[in-house]
Design a protein around this motif. Structure first.
Motif, PDB file in Angstrom:
ATOM      1  N   TYR A   1       0.843  -1.208   0.000  1.00  0.00           N
ATOM      2  CA  TYR A   1       0.000   0.000   0.000  1.00  0.00           C
ATOM      3  C   TYR A   1       0.880   1.261   0.000  1.00  0.00           C
ATOM      4  O   TYR A   1       0.628   2.206  -0.752  1.00  0.00           O
ATOM      5  N   GLU A   2       1.907   1.229   0.864  1.00  0.00           N
ATOM      6  CA  GLU A   2       2.771   2.419   0.950  1.00  0.00           C
ATOM      7  C   GLU A   2       3.518   2.638  -0.364  1.00  0.00           C
ATOM      8  O   GLU A   2       3.720   3.784  -0.786  1.00  0.00           O
ATOM      9  N   LYS A   3       3.889   1.553  -1.017  1.00  0.00           N
ATOM     10  CA  LYS A   3       4.646   1.674  -2.248  1.00  0.00           C
ATOM     11  C   LYS A   3       3.763   2.106  -3.418  1.00  0.00           C
ATOM     12  O   LYS A   3       4.145   2.989  -4.208  1.00  0.00           O
ATOM     13  N   GLU A   4       2.582   1.533  -3.554  1.00  0.00           N
ATOM     14  CA  GLU A   4       1.754   1.780  -4.722  1.00  0.00           C
ATOM     15  C   GLU A   4       0.803   2.975  -4.546  1.00  0.00           C
ATOM     16  O   GLU A   4       0.491   3.663  -5.520  1.00  0.00           O
ATOM     17  N   VAL A   5       0.326   3.158  -3.328  1.00  0.00           N
ATOM     18  CA  VAL A   5      -0.672   4.226  -3.100  1.00  0.00           C
ATOM     19  C   VAL A   5      -0.007   5.494  -2.581  1.00  0.00           C
ATOM     20  O   VAL A   5      -0.117   6.577  -3.170  1.00  0.00           O
ATOM     21  N   VAL A   6       0.688   5.348  -1.446  1.00  0.00           N
ATOM     22  CA  VAL A   6       1.362   6.538  -0.875  1.00  0.00           C
ATOM     23  C   VAL A   6       2.453   6.997  -1.816  1.00  0.00           C
ATOM     24  O   VAL A   6       2.600   8.188  -2.121  1.00  0.00           O
ATOM     25  N   ALA A   7       3.243   6.049  -2.295  1.00  0.00           N
ATOM     26  CA  ALA A   7       4.287   6.324  -3.291  1.00  0.00           C
ATOM     27  C   ALA A   7       5.166   7.521  -2.867  1.00  0.00           C
ATOM     28  O   ALA A   7       5.656   7.574  -1.742  1.00  0.00           O
ATOM     29  N   ASP A   8       5.304   8.553  -3.740  1.00  0.00           N
ATOM     30  CA  ASP A   8       6.184   9.715  -3.476  1.00  0.00           C
ATOM     31  C   ASP A   8       5.414  10.924  -2.935  1.00  0.00           C
ATOM     32  O   ASP A   8       5.902  12.054  -2.981  1.00  0.00           O
ATOM     33  N   VAL A   9       4.191  10.650  -2.431  1.00  0.00           N
ATOM     34  CA  VAL A   9       3.346  11.759  -1.953  1.00  0.00           C
ATOM     35  C   VAL A   9       4.052  12.642  -0.914  1.00  0.00           C
ATOM     36  O   VAL A   9       4.012  13.880  -1.006  1.00  0.00           O
ATOM     37  N   PRO A  10       4.717  12.084   0.115  1.00  0.00           N
ATOM     38  CA  PRO A  10       5.358  12.959   1.119  1.00  0.00           C
ATOM     39  C   PRO A  10       6.352  13.948   0.496  1.00  0.00           C
ATOM     40  O   PRO A  10       6.357  15.134   0.830  1.00  0.00           O
ATOM     41  N   ASN A  11       7.182  13.458  -0.427  1.00  0.00           N
ATOM     42  CA  ASN A  11       8.164  14.342  -1.062  1.00  0.00           C
ATOM     43  C   ASN A  11       7.481  15.370  -1.974  1.00  0.00           C
ATOM     44  O   ASN A  11       7.902  16.538  -2.033  1.00  0.00           O
ATOM     45  N   GLN A  12       6.451  14.913  -2.681  1.00  0.00           N
ATOM     46  CA  GLN A  12       5.729  15.856  -3.552  1.00  0.00           C
ATOM     47  C   GLN A  12       5.100  16.987  -2.734  1.00  0.00           C
ATOM     48  O   GLN A  12       5.179  18.166  -3.100  1.00  0.00           O
ATOM     49  N   VAL A  13       4.459  16.592  -1.621  1.00  0.00           N
ATOM     50  CA  VAL A  13       3.832  17.604  -0.764  1.00  0.00           C
ATOM     51  C   VAL A  13       4.876  18.548  -0.199  1.00  0.00           C
ATOM     52  O   VAL A  13       4.689  19.777  -0.175  1.00  0.00           O
ATOM     53  N   GLU A  14       5.989  18.005   0.240  1.00  0.00           N
ATOM     54  CA  GLU A  14       7.036  18.848   0.827  1.00  0.00           C
ATOM     55  C   GLU A  14       7.590  19.820  -0.212  1.00  0.00           C
ATOM     56  O   GLU A  14       7.832  20.994   0.089  1.00  0.00           O
ATOM     57  N   ARG A  15       7.764  19.355  -1.464  1.00  0.00           N
ATOM     58  CA  ARG A  15       8.270  20.250  -2.511  1.00  0.00           C
ATOM     59  C   ARG A  15       7.267  21.385  -2.776  1.00  0.00           C
ATOM     60  O   ARG A  15       7.648  22.548  -2.966  1.00  0.00           O
ATOM     61  N   LYS A  16       5.974  21.034  -2.807  1.00  0.00           N
ATOM     62  CA  LYS A  16       4.959  22.054  -3.041  1.00  0.00           C
ATOM     63  C   LYS A  16       4.912  23.079  -1.893  1.00  0.00           C
ATOM     64  O   LYS A  16       4.784  24.288  -2.114  1.00  0.00           O
TER      65      LYS A  16
END
Length: 575
Positions: A350-365
């Protein structure tokens, strides 16, 4: 002045009351000392004899002229300045000189003319010692009638013009005397002098002047035993005018009108002063309003721009939500039961397919939003600084005169705004400011999630939230497994499980966007409040000064109206 009718007494009482009110008001306003003294002296003059003040350049023959009026050589005459003090000639015996102040003496003389009036002999308007001229200037407001003496050989000089302008500002009745006509060789020469003086005085005073050409020297000779030269002195018409002008009723009117003229002149002068200050304050108020309008527009634009940037983060989370939905559809079925019963494995997937790179994307935004916010705040400080500087340049040099510390306080406060804005700009550390905003963002997200931020970054906090979500989703999946084993995975259970999963994902998304949204709106407000706090002392000063100066202007305008009403009543006194 002793035998007044009730109407005259009422007018005198009303005038004294009004002038005292004006005097108290001007003292409260802190007007110049010389103006306060002028009004004080004019009020005091109401209780004194009628005051006839003789002014003019030294060597114009003022002392000789007064001697001719009195019919005796009471005052010293000469070609050099002989009068260095103000001499007040009063009736009395024996003849003596009494020093009233350092620059004023009272001379008592047994002369019939002085039974009704007092005569003031002043230093020359072009006195060598500047203090003497200033003494003469300060005495003018006390005069009930001014006799301005000019010399036939030097008529209407530049210093006389300047002094007449000053007399005019006090609204005094002025009679022009051209002395020493005996030195002119022909009637044509005298006519030219009269015409020259008349034209220039008319230009200055805007009225047809009363002019008497005389020879004080011949007049005194005639009164001293040589009557043959009396007609040649041309003094009789002047004495007749003075007698007619200074009869009891006319003296009373002039006596009442002159202090009002002083009060009127000061009320008008300071009313105009406060009006000019109000105009400047209106410019200050406009400047403050311009800044406030800019800040409101800035706030509106910032919020609109922020909402667009926040929508990018929402989009990332919505995409994650869609991947979660797809993930759920894939794993709640019989073929996936071997994977579903392995909790750690399914959570990792789940973390790999769903969460994926969301934390880094959010932090960059979020980092991009922080950089945008820092740059926007800096630009706004620069815009405010430029606006204030432009305003100061526009209004530079427009202050006329000063009462109290208005100019100093105003300039100091404007300078403090400019200095503080410059200090903010010069010390603006983008890296440090961005780091501080980032830390506050992390704390906001951590507080929402009820976890400790510590020293971790925003991306880590988002990852923690996502991991918590993954754990919750894994629990939902295991519940789905139990349902599958017991109920052979009926469609209703799958739909309910998906709905529960969507609810948890949505809560996580709303928590994150709400905490970030609230925080950054507070950051925008915080930046605006810093600017408002900086200009608040100036704003309070301008508004308080505007109210105070408006009240002063209205009060003085009210006094002017009352003065005009009393002047009309004096003018209507029965002859």
């Amino acid at each position: 002045m002793e035998l007044l009718t009730q109407t005259q007494k009422d007018l005198l009482s009303l005038e004294r009351k009004l002038l005292n009110e004006i005097q108290i008001t001007l003292v409260e306003y802190g007007v110049q000392d010389k103006d306060q003294r002028a009004l004080e002296e004019s009020i005091r003059q109401l209780d004194d004899f009628f005051l006839l003040v003789v002014v003019g350049e030294f060597n114009a023959g003022k002392s000789a002229f007064i001697n001719a009026l009195l019919g005796e050589a009471a005052l010293e005459e000469g070609v050099t300045p002989t009068t260095t003090k103000v001499n007040i000639l009063r009736f009395g015996e024996p003849r003596e000189s009494i020093v009233l102040t350092e620059n004023i003496e009272s001379l008592t003389i047994n002369s019939p003319l002085l039974k009704e009036i007092s005569i003031v002999d002043t230093p020359g308007t072009n006195a060598i010692i500047r203090e003497h001229e200033e003494i003469t200037s300060l005495f003018i407001p006390r005069a009930d009638l001014i006799l301005f003496v000019t010399s036939a050989d030097r008529p209407y000089t530049e210093s006389e013009k300047t002094f007449l302008e000053q007399i005019q500002s006090w609204g005094k009745k002025v009679v022009l005397v051209i002395n020493k006509i005996d030195i002119l060789q022909t009637p044509q020469a005298l006519e030219e002098v009269e015409e020259f003086v008349s034209e220039n005085i008319k230009k200055l005073l805007k009225v047809d002047p009363v002019i008497f050409p005389v020879s004080a020297k011949l007049a005194l000779q005639a009164k001293s035993g040589h009557p043959a030269v009396w007609e040649k002195s041309r003094f009789e018409s002047l004495e007749r005018y003075i007698q007619e002008t200074l009869d009891e009723q006319s003296r009373l009117k002039l006596k009442l009108l002159n202090p009002l003229g002083v009060g009127k002149r000061l009320a008008l002068q300071y009313s105009e002063f406060y009006d000019s200050r109000l105009k400047l304050l209106r410019d200050d108020l406009a400047l403050i309003q311009d800044i406030e309008d800019q800040l409101k527009i800035f706030q509106r634009d910032m919020l609109e721009s922020f909402e667009m940037r926040l929508s990018d983060i929402i989009k990332i989370l919505l995409e994650m939500e869609q991947r979660g939905e797809d993930f759920f559809s894939e794993y709640i079925r019989l073929a996936r039961i071997p994977d579903l019963i392995k909790k750690d494995k399914i959570q990792g997937i789940y973390e790999k397919e769903v969460v994926a790179d969301v934390p880094n994307q959010v932090e960059r935004k979020v980092t991009a939003i922080i950089d945008w916010l820092v740059d926007a705040n800096l630009r706004q400080w620069q815009a405010i600084t430029d606006h204030i500087a432009a305003g100061r340049q526009k209004y530079k040099g427009r202050m006329v005169g000063n009462i109290g510390s208005f100019n100093y306080d105003r300039e100091r406060l404007i300078s403090s705004i400019r200095d503080e804005a410059n200090r903010v700009i010069e010390s603006y550390d983008r890296v440090r400011e961005a780091d501080q905003i980032a830390r506050r963002s992390q704390n906001a997200v951590a507080a929402t999630a009820a976890i400790s931020a510590g020293a971790v970054g925003l991306g880590t906090l988002v990852a923690v939230l996502a991991s918590t979500l993954a754990t919750d989703v894994t629990g939902i999946l295991l519940a789905g497994v139990m349902a599958a084993l017991g109920l052979f995975i009926i469609p209703t259970r799958r739909r309910n499980a998906k709905k529960e999963m969507r609810q948890k994902v949505r809560v996580m998304r709303e928590q994150l966007t709400r905490s970030l949204g609230n925080h950054f709106r507070e950051e925008i407000d915080r930046g605006l409040q810093m600017i408002r706090d900086t200009i608040d002392p100036y704003t309070r000063f301008v508004r308080a000064e505007n109210e105070k100066n408006l009240q002063a202007h209205e009060t003085l305008q009210g006094y002017l109206s009352e003065i005009i009403q009393i002047e009309d009543r004096i003018g209507n006194l029965q002859e």
